[in-house]
Design an enzyme around this catalytic site. Structure first.
Site, PDB file in Angstrom:
ATOM      1  N   ASP A  57       0.598  -1.144  -0.091  1.00 30.90           N
ATOM      2  CA  ASP A  57       0.053  -0.156   0.278  1.00 30.90           C
ATOM      3  C   ASP A  57       0.887   1.242  -0.140  1.00 30.90           C
ATOM      4  OD1 ASP A  57      -2.786   1.162   0.503  1.00 30.90           O
ATOM      5  OD2 ASP A  57      -1.903   1.818   2.331  1.00 30.90           O
TER       6      ASP A  57
ATOM      7  N   GLU B 161       1.693  -0.581  -4.886  1.00 37.75           N
ATOM      8  CA  GLU B 161       1.037   0.569  -5.348  1.00 37.75           C
ATOM      9  C   GLU B 161       1.389   1.646  -5.410  1.00 37.75           C
ATOM     10  OE1 GLU B 161      -3.064   2.817  -3.852  1.00 37.75           O
ATOM     11  OE2 GLU B 161      -1.445   2.273  -2.493  1.00 37.75           O
TER      12      GLU B 161
HETATM   13  C1  NOJ Z   1      -4.669   2.845  -1.083  1.00 38.64           C
HETATM   14  C2  NOJ Z   1      -5.550   1.840  -0.758  1.00 38.64           C
HETATM   15  O1  NOJ Z   1      -6.113   1.279  -1.994  1.00 38.64           O
HETATM   16  C3  NOJ Z   1      -6.847   2.711  -0.274  1.00 38.64           C
HETATM   17  O2  NOJ Z   1      -8.015   1.763  -0.114  1.00 38.64           O
HETATM   18  C4  NOJ Z   1      -6.435   3.214   1.234  1.00 38.64           C
HETATM   19  O3  NOJ Z   1      -7.311   4.217   1.504  1.00 38.64           O
HETATM   20  C5  NOJ Z   1      -5.246   4.121   1.061  1.00 38.64           C
HETATM   21  N1  NOJ Z   1      -4.414   3.469   0.303  1.00 38.64           N
HETATM   22  C6  NOJ Z   1      -4.484   4.379   2.164  1.00 38.64           C
HETATM   23  O4  NOJ Z   1      -4.095   3.184   2.989  1.00 38.64           O
END
Ligand code: NOJ
Ligand code: MG
Length: 528
Positions: A202, A270
């Site tokens: 993440d 991500e």
């Molecule tokens: C990306 C995640 O996919 C999302 O759902 C989340 O709110 C943010 N990162 C913060 O962790």
């Protein structure tokens, strides 16, 4: 040269299925999806034909951001089950040949993590506070915005401020403190030892912040900017919170941790970066194996735009020898069928775009419910739960997180054993979209996905990694058709409003609508 199919790492061509744990299947009737619910629905995933699952966070968490606010990285939230339930899911998925990756949230913890609680208790200047980003300042320490709206700083009782790039309940960790990387290596090992096949990382571009935390500089007038969004952060001159060079040291060390385990364990980043080159740095041979490629999420329904997506995606990963990833939707964005216009047209386009994605070399991520053709749900304001929606007052991400319909003709459509609505209410008109209803309908989106994944297996590892874009802008197909060749496979997606003639003597391997000699608008075909 690409390695032969046999010694190719499994993730290179894998179809991943993203399970949004809260909304997949509920085993205990509390209206919230859980781990035993997933285990009970593994047959759906084997008949769909996916290779791997990505589970969104199921760790102990107050759920202010539905699990992306972790209070204990080494345990399961009781809402979702127990560690034994996860072990059981891993064994059963592996027995069925399905790999499992889990979400890792290293940029921030929950404010209920014991480290944050002790940081508050220990006070300014303490080693406990140094695990987070605390600052003394008479006013906001800098001009950074939270991705969820408003300033990225919160003041505590003694006057210090702490940084939170997301919700106030998600304090950012200080990755320049050596305790943090050490803790996360332990967390990686904890889950690898239990048998997970990898991690979805993440906010991978956010962990390290520029020294001195200088102001963010915007290319547009700051006054006119509303909350930044991780879907489209907009042009910025200088982003001291994102994509700092030091993040790569972290991923090199994680690479070594993963490599010390058997079975091609992997990590997917991500990372929302400014350009292809910066994204490619996350997938250098000694860093992560994959990075999400979000180009398709922001591209309109247009052959030219899709061509650009494909060209730029390859340009990004090829120089570093990585394989591409493709994704049309996830739990943070509007569902593809709605993005492409909604209704019959939107669904037809989503099915066609899926065919393009699944035909390309590399790995694909399908978000739960895409295989049912679900649309974004217009969730009534009183049911909003997304912290971004609550902070900004704009509809947020609840509409793509509505629990799945499995069977039956009213809520909860077999989602769980309870009667009545699950944690986000399901629409009244979902009966025909349930898994059971679609299994009984040969022309359904579910049966279409099953067929695509079955056919994909016949070429995914053998059709090669080269893609030749065909004839765009010439008389043969016209500007409105995305067409490419990969080995023996020819793929056409008609983004225009006129039918186009299919090449002579081509065998139809799969198509998004029934085709004979012509491909109608909003449709796609795989030919050999
Ligand atoms: C990306 C995640 O996919 C999302 O759902 C989340 O709110 C943010 N990162 C913060 O962790
Ligand atoms: Mg439950």
């Amino acid at each position: 040269m690409s390695p032969g199919a046999a010694d190719r790492a499994w993730w290179r061509d894998a179809v991943f299925y993203q399970v949004y744990v809260r909304s997949f299947a509920d085993s205990d009737g509390d209206g919230v999806g859980d781990i035993p619910g997933i285990t009970s629905r593994l047959p759906h995933l084997t008949s769909l034909g996916v290779d791997a699952l990505w589970l969104t966070p199921f760790y102990t968490s107050p759920q202010h951001d539905h699990g992306y606010d972790v209070a204990n990285y080494r345990d399961v939230d009781p809402r979702f089950g127990t560690l034994a339930d996860v072990d059981d899911l891993l064994v059963k998925a592996h027995d069925l040949g399905i790999r499992v990756i889990v979400d890792l949230v290293p940029n921030h913890t929950s404010d209920e993590h014991e480290w944050f609680r002790s940081a508050l208790a220990a006070g300014p200047g303490s080693p406990e506070r140094d695990r987070y980003v605390f600052r003394d300042s008479p006013d906001l320490p800098n001009n950074w915005h939270s991705v969820f709206g408003g300033p990225a700083w919160e003041q505590v009782e003694d006057g210090q401020w702490y940084l939170h790039l997301f919700d106030r309940t998600q304090p950012d960790l200080n990755w320049r403190n050596p305790e943090i990387p050490a803790m996360f290596e332990d967390v990686l090992r904890f889950w690898l030892d239990r048998g997970v096949d990898g991690f979805r990382v993440d906010v991978a571009h956010g962990l390290v912040k520029e020294e001195g935390l200088p102001d963010q500089r915007f290319t547009e007038d700051e006054e006119t900017r509303v909350a930044t969004s991780f879907i489209d952060p907009g042009p910025m001159d200088h982003e001291p919170m994102w994509d700092q060079p030091e993040v790569h040291d972290i991923y090199r060390s994680w690479h070594n941790v993963l490599a010390s385990y058997r079975g091609d364990r992997m990590a997917v980043a991500e990372a929302w970066t400014n350009d292809a080159e910066s994204l490619a740095r996350y997938v250098r041979p000694d860093e992560m194996q994959q990075a999400f490629n979000f180009h398709w999420l922001t591209a309109p329904w247009s052959a030219a735009a899709f061509t650009k997506v494909i060209t730029e995606s390859f340009a990004a990963v090829r120089p570093v020898g990585a394989s591409p990833t493709w994704v049309l939707g996830n739990h943070d964005v509007v569902r593809p069928a709605t993005r492409y216009g909604g209704g019959q047209v939107g669904l037809a386009r989503a099915r066609a775009a899926t065919m393009a994605m699944l035909a390309l070399p590399g790995s694909c991520y399908i978000y739960q419910g895409e295989e049912l053709g679900l649309e974004e749900v217009d969730v009534a304001r009183e049911h909003w739960q997304d912290p971004r929606a609550l902070r900004t007052g704009e509809p947020g991400r609840d509409g793509c997180r509505v629990p799945l319909p499995w069977s039956g003709d009213r809520a909860p459509y077999g989602f769980g054993p309870s009667t009545g609505q699950p944690w986000i209410p399901q629409p009244d008109d979902w009966a025909d979209l349930s898994v059971a209803a679609q299994e009984a309908d040969a022309g359904s989106t579910l049966m279409f996905y099953r067929e695509l994944l079955r056919v994909r297996r016949t070429f995914a590892t053998t059709a090669g990694d080269d893609v030749e874009l065909l004839d765009l802008g010439t008389e043969a197909f016209g500007d409105d058709v995305l067409a490419f060749r990969r080995g023996e496979l020819t793929v056409m997606v008609n983004c225009g409003n006129k039918a186009v003639v299919l090449p002579d003597a081509a065998e139809v391997l799969a198509s998004s609508v029934h085709v004979v000699d012509e491909l109608p608008p909003d449709a796609a075909v795989w030919l050999r």
